[in-house]
Design an enzyme around this catalytic site. Structure first.
Site, mmCIF file in Angstrom:
data_model
loop_
_atom_site.group_PDB
_atom_site.id
_atom_site.type_symbol
_atom_site.label_atom_id
_atom_site.label_comp_id
_atom_site.label_asym_id
_atom_site.label_seq_id
_atom_site.Cartn_x
_atom_site.Cartn_y
_atom_site.Cartn_z
ATOM 1 N N SER A 196 0.835 -1.205 0.000
ATOM 2 C CA SER A 196 0.000 0.000 0.000
ATOM 3 C C SER A 196 0.865 1.249 0.000
ATOM 4 O O SER A 196 1.663 1.464 0.919
ATOM 5 C CB SER A 196 -0.902 0.017 1.228
ATOM 6 O OG SER A 196 -1.544 1.269 1.359
ATOM 7 N N HIS A 213 -1.405 -1.254 -4.057
ATOM 8 C CA HIS A 213 -2.649 -0.973 -3.349
ATOM 9 C C HIS A 213 -2.741 0.536 -3.105
ATOM 10 O O HIS A 213 -1.821 1.145 -2.556
ATOM 11 C CB HIS A 213 -2.691 -1.734 -2.024
ATOM 12 C CG HIS A 213 -4.029 -1.708 -1.366
ATOM 13 N ND1 HIS A 213 -5.102 -2.450 -1.811
ATOM 14 C CD2 HIS A 213 -4.478 -1.017 -0.291
ATOM 15 C CE1 HIS A 213 -6.141 -2.237 -1.041
ATOM 16 N NE2 HIS A 213 -5.794 -1.358 -0.107
ATOM 17 N N ASP A 225 -4.814 3.293 -1.279
ATOM 18 C CA ASP A 225 -5.787 3.593 -0.236
ATOM 19 C C ASP A 225 -6.230 5.051 -0.322
ATOM 20 O O ASP A 225 -5.446 5.968 -0.048
ATOM 21 C CB ASP A 225 -5.180 3.338 1.146
ATOM 22 C CG ASP A 225 -5.155 1.864 1.505
ATOM 23 O OD1 ASP A 225 -6.185 1.195 1.334
ATOM 24 O OD2 ASP A 225 -4.099 1.383 1.973
ATOM 25 N N MET A 250 -8.673 7.980 1.085
ATOM 26 C CA MET A 250 -9.452 8.349 2.269
ATOM 27 C C MET A 250 -9.943 9.775 2.134
ATOM 28 O O MET A 250 -9.208 10.652 1.669
ATOM 29 C CB MET A 250 -8.597 8.218 3.528
ATOM 30 C CG MET A 250 -7.969 6.860 3.725
ATOM 31 S SD MET A 250 -6.932 6.847 5.201
ATOM 32 C CE MET A 250 -6.257 5.194 5.145
ATOM 33 N N HIS A 305 -8.621 1.173 -3.459
ATOM 34 C CA HIS A 305 -9.494 0.944 -2.301
ATOM 35 C C HIS A 305 -10.090 2.288 -1.883
ATOM 36 O O HIS A 305 -9.414 3.117 -1.278
ATOM 37 C CB HIS A 305 -8.662 0.325 -1.173
ATOM 38 C CG HIS A 305 -9.439 0.024 0.071
ATOM 39 N ND1 HIS A 305 -8.829 -0.320 1.251
ATOM 40 C CD2 HIS A 305 -10.776 0.000 0.325
ATOM 41 C CE1 HIS A 305 -9.751 -0.532 2.174
ATOM 42 N NE2 HIS A 305 -10.940 -0.328 1.636
ATOM 43 N N MET A 315 -12.030 4.317 0.392
ATOM 44 C CA MET A 315 -12.595 4.463 1.740
ATOM 45 C C MET A 315 -13.235 5.848 1.826
ATOM 46 O O MET A 315 -12.775 6.731 2.560
ATOM 47 C CB MET A 315 -11.500 4.273 2.789
ATOM 48 C CG MET A 315 -11.006 2.841 2.867
ATOM 49 S SD MET A 315 -9.626 2.606 4.021
ATOM 50 C CE MET A 315 -8.260 3.064 2.941
ATOM 51 N N PHE A 320 -6.104 4.729 9.259
ATOM 52 C CA PHE A 320 -4.707 4.987 9.594
ATOM 53 C C PHE A 320 -3.860 3.765 9.273
ATOM 54 O O PHE A 320 -4.300 2.630 9.464
ATOM 55 C CB PHE A 320 -4.554 5.305 11.091
ATOM 56 C CG PHE A 320 -5.311 6.521 11.539
ATOM 57 C CD1 PHE A 320 -4.765 7.781 11.420
ATOM 58 C CD2 PHE A 320 -6.585 6.393 12.056
ATOM 59 C CE1 PHE A 320 -5.471 8.903 11.829
ATOM 60 C CE2 PHE A 320 -7.316 7.499 12.466
ATOM 61 C CZ PHE A 320 -6.757 8.754 12.342
ATOM 62 N N ASP A 364 -6.572 -6.472 4.391
ATOM 63 C CA ASP A 364 -5.869 -5.189 4.495
ATOM 64 C C ASP A 364 -5.848 -4.763 5.954
ATOM 65 O O ASP A 364 -6.906 -4.559 6.558
ATOM 66 C CB ASP A 364 -6.590 -4.136 3.645
ATOM 67 C CG ASP A 364 -5.891 -2.784 3.639
ATOM 68 O OD1 ASP A 364 -4.819 -2.660 4.267
ATOM 69 O OD2 ASP A 364 -6.418 -1.852 3.015
ATOM 70 N N GLY A 365 -4.646 -4.635 6.497
ATOM 71 C CA GLY A 365 -4.512 -4.084 7.840
ATOM 72 C C GLY A 365 -3.665 -4.912 8.777
ATOM 73 O O GLY A 365 -4.020 -6.038 9.131
ATOM 74 N N GLY A 398 1.435 -2.480 4.189
ATOM 75 C CA GLY A 398 1.788 -1.067 4.090
ATOM 76 C C GLY A 398 3.132 -0.779 4.713
ATOM 77 O O GLY A 398 4.176 -0.872 4.070
#
Length: 220
Positions: free
Chosen positions: A7, A32, A34, A36, A65, A67, A142, A174-175, A196
């Site tokens: 990510s 990836h 992300d 936000m 992704h 979000m 985050f 993811d995470g 990430g």
């Protein structure tokens, strides 16, 4: 084949092109992305312009992704020749089936994600139209958080559902993935693993990507 998708949320944006080259050198399969908006999640990351700046500068496909709230308003912005997946959140979509159809019509594979507190049953009606299901293993917003271990149970359950129904969507997580838990993540049945800070936080990024791939048992 399991794929690794580092990510860029955790990348050094002053050296973004160089760092993307590093994950490509290490053998990563996807980038990836992300996104936000500060509304759906309590943080703001970047928009389509940052992603598009990488178009043609890497051979890796984009795994987007979103979000964000009202994702239908922005889907076309993230379509490029390298965009493979665009994933939206079940919690952000009033008409989820329509949104997935929108993504496909725009030219990308359609993904849907759920937060840790959202049960898998909320996806029951769209499993046959989704190309990818993304299980969040942290509460989004985050980078650098610790994985919620119970989310691995969702991966296992989702794999069983896929087999029972004869479906072919990809399963992504993811995470909080790191060197210590990526093996368990792979064993649970994950097809695409997002990493990430575990990837971009290393001094030797290509070496770290190779280590993550090795511990996940990824070939190719």
């Amino acid at each position: 084949m399991i794929q690794l998708a580092p990510s860029i949320l955790s990348a050094d944006f002053s050296q973004l092109g160089q760092q993307v080259s590093c994950i490509e050198e290490g053998g990563a399969h996807l980038i990836h992305v992300d996104v936000m908006d500060g509304h759906f999640v309590p943080n703001i990351s970047f928009g389509a312009a940052v992603m598009k700046s990488l178009t043609g500068k890497t051979a890796l496909p984009f795994d987007v992704h979103l979000m964000i709230e009202h994702p239908d308003d922005y889907i076309e912005d993230f379509i490029t020749p390298q965009t493979e997946y665009i994933t939206v959140h079940q919690e952000a979509c009033v008409h989820l089936h329509r949104t997935l159809q929108h993504i496909r019509a725009a030219g990308a594979k359609a993904g849907v994600s759920i937060n840790p507190a959202t049960p898998l049953c909320m996806l029951e009606e769209v499993l046959e139209v989704a190309d990818l299901i993304l299980i969040m293993s942290v509460n989004p917003g985050f980078g650098g958080q610790k994985m919620i271990p119970a989310c691995l149970g969702k991966i296992e359950q989702l794999k069983r559902i896929r087999e029972e129904k004869g479906l072919d969507f990809q399963i992504e997580i993811d995470g909080g993935v790191n060197l210590d838990n990526i093996g368990r993540v792979a064993q649970a049945g994950t097809d695409i693993i997002v990493a990430g800070s575990a990837a971009f936080g290393a001094e030797d990024i290509p070496g770290r990507v190779r280590d993550l791939i090795s511990r996940a048992g990824i070939n190719g």
